[in-house]
Design a protein around this motif. Structure first.
Motif, PDB file in Angstrom:
ATOM      1  N   ALA A   1     -27.453 -54.432  11.966  1.00 28.72           N
ATOM      2  CA  ALA A   1     -28.090 -55.105  13.105  1.00 28.72           C
ATOM      3  C   ALA A   1     -28.829 -54.096  13.994  1.00 28.72           C
ATOM      4  CB  ALA A   1     -27.050 -55.880  13.916  1.00 28.72           C
ATOM      5  N   LEU A   2     -28.267 -52.898  14.152  1.00 29.16           N
ATOM      6  CA  LEU A   2     -28.959 -51.858  14.917  1.00 29.16           C
ATOM      7  C   LEU A   2     -30.228 -51.413  14.207  1.00 29.16           C
ATOM      8  CD1 LEU A   2     -25.884 -49.714  16.034  1.00 29.16           C
ATOM      9  CD2 LEU A   2     -27.312 -51.151  17.516  1.00 29.16           C
ATOM     10  N   LEU A   3     -30.172 -51.299  12.885  1.00 31.60           N
ATOM     11  CA  LEU A   3     -31.362 -50.932  12.114  1.00 31.60           C
ATOM     12  C   LEU A   3     -32.427 -52.017  12.199  1.00 31.60           C
ATOM     13  CD1 LEU A   3     -29.623 -49.321   9.011  1.00 31.60           C
ATOM     14  CD2 LEU A   3     -30.822 -48.136  10.883  1.00 31.60           C
ATOM     15  N   GLU A   4     -32.003 -53.272  12.222  1.00 25.89           N
ATOM     16  CA  GLU A   4     -32.958 -54.372  12.394  1.00 25.89           C
ATOM     17  C   GLU A   4     -33.599 -54.298  13.778  1.00 25.89           C
ATOM     18  OE1 GLU A   4     -35.436 -57.517  12.025  1.00 25.89           O
ATOM     19  OE2 GLU A   4     -34.397 -56.435  10.429  1.00 25.89           O
ATOM     20  N   ARG A   5     -32.812 -53.961  14.785  1.00 24.28           N
ATOM     21  CA  ARG A   5     -33.349 -53.786  16.136  1.00 24.28           C
ATOM     22  C   ARG A   5     -34.389 -52.672  16.140  1.00 24.28           C
ATOM     23  NH1 ARG A   5     -29.569 -53.204  21.483  1.00 24.28           N
ATOM     24  NH2 ARG A   5     -29.660 -55.472  21.428  1.00 24.28           N
ATOM     25  N   ALA A   6     -34.103 -51.571  15.447  1.00 27.27           N
ATOM     26  CA  ALA A   6     -35.065 -50.463  15.353  1.00 27.27           C
ATOM     27  C   ALA A   6     -36.353 -50.932  14.691  1.00 27.27           C
ATOM     28  CB  ALA A   6     -34.459 -49.295  14.575  1.00 27.27           C
ATOM     29  N   HIS A   7     -36.219 -51.743  13.658  1.00 29.31           N
ATOM     30  CA  HIS A   7     -37.399 -52.284  12.965  1.00 29.31           C
ATOM     31  C   HIS A   7     -38.223 -53.166  13.914  1.00 29.31           C
ATOM     32  CE1 HIS A   7     -39.835 -53.781   9.669  1.00 29.31           C
ATOM     33  NE2 HIS A   7     -39.577 -55.002  10.085  1.00 29.31           N
ATOM     34  N   VAL A   8     -37.547 -54.017  14.673  1.00 28.61           N
ATOM     35  CA  VAL A   8     -38.232 -54.891  15.637  1.00 28.61           C
ATOM     36  C   VAL A   8     -38.950 -54.050  16.687  1.00 28.61           C
ATOM     37  CG1 VAL A   8     -37.844 -56.587  17.493  1.00 28.61           C
ATOM     38  CG2 VAL A   8     -36.727 -56.885  15.269  1.00 28.61           C
ATOM     39  N   TYR A   9     -38.360 -52.944  17.087  1.00 27.96           N
ATOM     40  CA  TYR A   9     -38.975 -52.049  18.064  1.00 27.96           C
ATOM     41  C   TYR A   9     -40.156 -51.279  17.478  1.00 27.96           C
ATOM     42  CZ  TYR A   9     -34.925 -52.503  21.253  1.00 27.96           C
ATOM     43  OH  TYR A   9     -33.956 -52.955  22.101  1.00 27.96           O
TER      44      TYR A   9
ATOM     45  N   ALA B   1     -14.512 -56.728  18.022  1.00 28.17           N
ATOM     46  CA  ALA B   1     -13.884 -55.881  17.011  1.00 28.17           C
ATOM     47  C   ALA B   1     -14.587 -54.544  16.844  1.00 28.17           C
ATOM     48  CB  ALA B   1     -13.857 -56.614  15.673  1.00 28.17           C
ATOM     49  N   GLY B   2     -15.837 -54.454  17.278  1.00 25.96           N
ATOM     50  CA  GLY B   2     -16.582 -53.211  17.111  1.00 25.96           C
ATOM     51  C   GLY B   2     -17.812 -53.182  17.983  1.00 25.96           C
ATOM     52  N   CYS B   3     -18.421 -52.007  18.065  1.00 30.80           N
ATOM     53  CA  CYS B   3     -19.614 -51.839  18.901  1.00 30.80           C
ATOM     54  C   CYS B   3     -20.493 -50.747  18.319  1.00 30.80           C
ATOM     55  CB  CYS B   3     -19.211 -51.476  20.324  1.00 30.80           C
ATOM     56  SG  CYS B   3     -18.315 -49.899  20.449  1.00 30.80           S
ATOM     57  N   GLY B   4     -21.718 -50.711  18.769  1.00 28.58           N
ATOM     58  CA  GLY B   4     -22.651 -49.657  18.407  1.00 28.58           C
ATOM     59  C   GLY B   4     -23.874 -49.758  19.296  1.00 28.58           C
ATOM     60  N   ALA B   5     -24.551 -48.643  19.477  1.00 23.81           N
ATOM     61  CA  ALA B   5     -25.719 -48.611  20.352  1.00 23.81           C
ATOM     62  C   ALA B   5     -26.905 -47.985  19.627  1.00 23.81           C
ATOM     63  CB  ALA B   5     -25.412 -47.816  21.624  1.00 23.81           C
TER      64      ALA B   5
ATOM     65  N   VAL C   1     -18.585 -46.399  33.961  1.00 26.09           N
ATOM     66  CA  VAL C   1     -19.933 -46.607  34.495  1.00 26.09           C
ATOM     67  C   VAL C   1     -20.992 -46.295  33.437  1.00 26.09           C
ATOM     68  CG1 VAL C   1     -20.186 -44.307  35.531  1.00 26.09           C
ATOM     69  CG2 VAL C   1     -21.440 -46.252  36.482  1.00 26.09           C
ATOM     70  N   GLY C   2     -20.738 -45.310  32.575  1.00 23.30           N
ATOM     71  CA  GLY C   2     -21.677 -44.973  31.509  1.00 23.30           C
ATOM     72  C   GLY C   2     -21.862 -46.112  30.524  1.00 23.30           C
ATOM     73  N   TYR C   3     -20.794 -46.846  30.248  1.00 25.54           N
ATOM     74  CA  TYR C   3     -20.911 -48.003  29.345  1.00 25.54           C
ATOM     75  C   TYR C   3     -21.689 -49.134  30.014  1.00 25.54           C
ATOM     76  CZ  TYR C   3     -17.677 -45.576  26.319  1.00 25.54           C
ATOM     77  OH  TYR C   3     -17.097 -44.641  25.507  1.00 25.54           O
ATOM     78  N   TYR C   4     -21.436 -49.349  31.303  1.00 28.35           N
ATOM     79  CA  TYR C   4     -22.226 -50.374  32.002  1.00 28.35           C
ATOM     80  C   TYR C   4     -23.714 -50.021  31.984  1.00 28.35           C
ATOM     81  CZ  TYR C   4     -18.276 -53.036  33.810  1.00 28.35           C
ATOM     82  OH  TYR C   4     -17.169 -53.834  33.922  1.00 28.35           O
ATOM     83  N   GLU C   5     -24.028 -48.749  32.239  1.00 27.00           N
ATOM     84  CA  GLU C   5     -25.431 -48.324  32.255  1.00 27.00           C
ATOM     85  C   GLU C   5     -26.097 -48.482  30.894  1.00 27.00           C
ATOM     86  OE1 GLU C   5     -25.108 -44.957  35.785  1.00 27.00           O
ATOM     87  OE2 GLU C   5     -24.936 -44.342  33.693  1.00 27.00           O
ATOM     88  N   ALA C   6     -25.317 -48.356  29.826  1.00 26.89           N
ATOM     89  CA  ALA C   6     -25.875 -48.411  28.469  1.00 26.89           C
ATOM     90  C   ALA C   6     -25.780 -49.793  27.828  1.00 26.89           C
ATOM     91  CB  ALA C   6     -25.165 -47.384  27.595  1.00 26.89           C
ATOM     92  N   ILE C   7     -25.303 -50.798  28.539  1.00 29.52           N
ATOM     93  CA  ILE C   7     -25.125 -52.134  27.948  1.00 29.52           C
ATOM     94  C   ILE C   7     -26.373 -52.622  27.205  1.00 29.52           C
ATOM     95  CG2 ILE C   7     -24.956 -54.599  28.608  1.00 29.52           C
ATOM     96  CD1 ILE C   7     -22.248 -53.299  28.110  1.00 29.52           C
ATOM     97  N   PRO C   8     -27.600 -52.445  27.708  1.00 31.38           N
ATOM     98  CA  PRO C   8     -28.765 -52.945  26.955  1.00 31.38           C
ATOM     99  C   PRO C   8     -28.934 -52.314  25.572  1.00 31.38           C
ATOM    100  CG  PRO C   8     -29.376 -52.489  29.229  1.00 31.38           C
ATOM    101  CD  PRO C   8     -27.986 -51.935  29.032  1.00 31.38           C
ATOM    102  N   GLU C   9     -28.354 -51.152  25.349  1.00 29.75           N
ATOM    103  CA  GLU C   9     -28.459 -50.478  24.051  1.00 29.75           C
ATOM    104  C   GLU C   9     -27.421 -50.973  23.046  1.00 29.75           C
ATOM    105  OE1 GLU C   9     -28.152 -46.256  24.746  1.00 29.75           O
ATOM    106  OE2 GLU C   9     -30.088 -46.173  25.760  1.00 29.75           O
ATOM    107  N   PHE C  10     -26.371 -51.624  23.512  1.00 33.80           N
ATOM    108  CA  PHE C  10     -25.217 -51.955  22.676  1.00 33.80           C
ATOM    109  C   PHE C  10     -25.317 -53.323  22.006  1.00 33.80           C
ATOM    110  CE2 PHE C  10     -22.964 -48.498  24.709  1.00 33.80           C
ATOM    111  CZ  PHE C  10     -22.061 -48.100  23.727  1.00 33.80           C
ATOM    112  N   LEU C  11     -24.735 -53.361  20.810  1.00 32.00           N
ATOM    113  CA  LEU C  11     -24.402 -54.609  20.126  1.00 32.00           C
ATOM    114  C   LEU C  11     -22.894 -54.608  19.939  1.00 32.00           C
ATOM    115  CD1 LEU C  11     -27.075 -54.674  17.245  1.00 32.00           C
ATOM    116  CD2 LEU C  11     -27.184 -55.844  19.462  1.00 32.00           C
TER     117      LEU C  11
END
Length: 171
Positions: free
Chosen positions: A96-104, A60-64, A35-45
């Motif tokens: 890609a997460l760092l790019e998301r941070a930049h966009v934010y 193959a991999g993930c990160g939030a 359930v924690g992963y479902y709740e955090a889906i918007p944070e994940f790539l």
């Protein structure tokens, strides 16, 4: 390789990718219930690669990226399936997460990690002591998120973070 936003259908894959790193002798990531992963889906790539046998896409991999404050986020749950290690999957997800941070419009990204060399290659530096102003520190103390407590370096989370290194990347 394709790095894309995670979808609800990816939650079980994310859990399965994290599990070997969260349990047994490794114990380097914090396990969550599904359930924690479902709740955090918007944070994940997630990163997809073709399976060498079937040619079908496999996660193959993930990160939030977890936003912690107006200018600050944390990279969380960066993990790669063992059979896809050393193929650039983790680096692609992190970039890609760092790019998301930049966009934010964020100015800083934090991580708590055993993989100091990996994060150093991506511009992170080890931090000591307070990483925010006293006013922000006091406001963040109200969070119920264990990750925020880890970021603040609070004593009650130290048994869970022994051996980890607090790192930051500034933009």
């Amino acid at each position: 390789m394709i790095v894309r936003p995670a979808l609800p259908r990816d939650a079980t894959e994310i859990r399965d990718i994290v599990a070997p790193w969260a349990y047994h002798e490794r114990n380097v990531l914090i396990p969550k219930d599904l359930v924690g992963y479902y709740e955090a889906i918007p944070e994940f790539l997630v990163a997809e690669l073709p399976d060498p046998e079937t040619g079908r896409a496999v996660v193959a991999g993930c990160g939030a990226l977890h936003v912690m404050w107006e200018d600050l986020a944390e990279v969380r749950t960066l993990a790669v399936r063992e059979e896809y290690l050393r193929r650039g999957v983790g680096g692609a997800i992190l970039e890609a997460l760092l790019e998301r941070a930049h966009v934010y419009g964020l100015k800083r990204v934090f991580c708590l990690t055993f993989e100091v060399e990996f994060f150093t290659r991506h511009g992170f530096e080890v931090i000591e002591g307070p990483a925010v102003s006293p006013e922000v520190f006091n406001a963040m103390l109200r969070s119920h998120d264990t990750g925020v407590a880890e970021f603040l370096d609070l004593a009650w989370v130290k048994p869970n973070t022994l051996g980890n290194t607090r790192m930051m990347r500034n933009f």
